[in-house]
Each structure stands twice: as structure tokens, then as C-alpha cells.
Design a protein around this motif. Structure first.
Motif: not given
Length: 122
Positions: A5-9, A36-39, A93-95, A114-116
Motif C-alpha cells: 500500500a502507498y499514497g498516504g500522507g 481497513f484502517r487502524q487509528a 490504512y491497510y489493504c 504493510q499499511g500506509t
């Protein structure tokens, strides 16, 4: 299948981001995909899912009307377009991938990226 996963920021509230998840390995088009996401301090939660062909999608209530999941099987990539972002959307955020059929349940997925990190400032 391996997922990245990529593109976060970092984005201001009200802004947009598009996350991508690139898959390697065979037969991407036979996998349903989920985001999915984890705060911090919270459990991982479902955001959106799309079936193997892209003909069916489903969003969590928190994502409805703001987030759109899509896929390009020719590029072995799934996307999450996020609009009207809020500080509450801040999370990693995870795919994830599972065979054929969509699911909103974490335990149904066999492969995870791996998450972004997505950070939304107020």
C-alpha cells in the motif's frame, strides 16, 4: 499474493488522497480486496471492499459518500479515493486480499499489506 500500500500522507481537513495497493503474484483478478484502517489506540476497522471483478463494492458507514474503492486488474492494483477527509480519518490504512468475494470482516482476509499512514490535520 504480496500487497504493498502507498499514497498516504498529510492532508488538511476537507482535502483528498488516493491510496493505491499494488499486488504481486498471479491471479490478482481472482481476489476480492479490502481496505481497513487502524487509528492509534483503536482496533483495526473495515473501510471498503470490492469483489474480484469490480462489479460490487461496499463501504463502511464512515466512508459512504466520501470514499470510493476501485480496481484495475490489468495493473493488479486497487485504489481508495478519499474525499472530504476529516481528522477522524487519521489512521494507518491497510489493504487486504481474499479469494473472489468481498467481506467486511478482517478475519476473512488471507493476505495483508504493510499499511500506509494517513494524517488529516484540522
Amino acid at each position: 499474493v504480496q500487497l504493498q500500500a502507498y499514497g498516504g500522507g498529510l492532508v488538511q481537513a476537507g482535502g483528498s488522497l488516493r491510496l493505491s495497493c499494488a499486488a504481486s503474484g498471479r491471479s490478482f483478478s481472482t481476489y476480492a480486496m479490502g481496505w481497513f484502517r487502524q487509528a492509534p489506540g483503536k482496533e483495526r476497522e473495515f473501510v471498503a471492499t470490492i469483489n474480484w471483478s469490480g462489479s460490487s463494492t461496499y463501504n463502511a458507514d464512515s466512508a459512504k459518500g466520501r470514499f470510493t474503492i476501485s480496481r484495475d486488474n490489468a495493473k493488479s492494483t486497487v485504489y481508495l479515493q478519499m474525499n472530504s477527509l476529516k481528522p477522524d480519518d487519521t489512521a494507518v490504512y491497510y489493504c487486504a486480499a481474499r479469494k473472489y468475494y468481498s467481506s467486511s470482516t478482517m478475519e476473512a482476509y488471507d493476505y495483508w499489506g504493510q499499511g500506509t499512514q494517513v494524517t488529516v490535520s484540522s
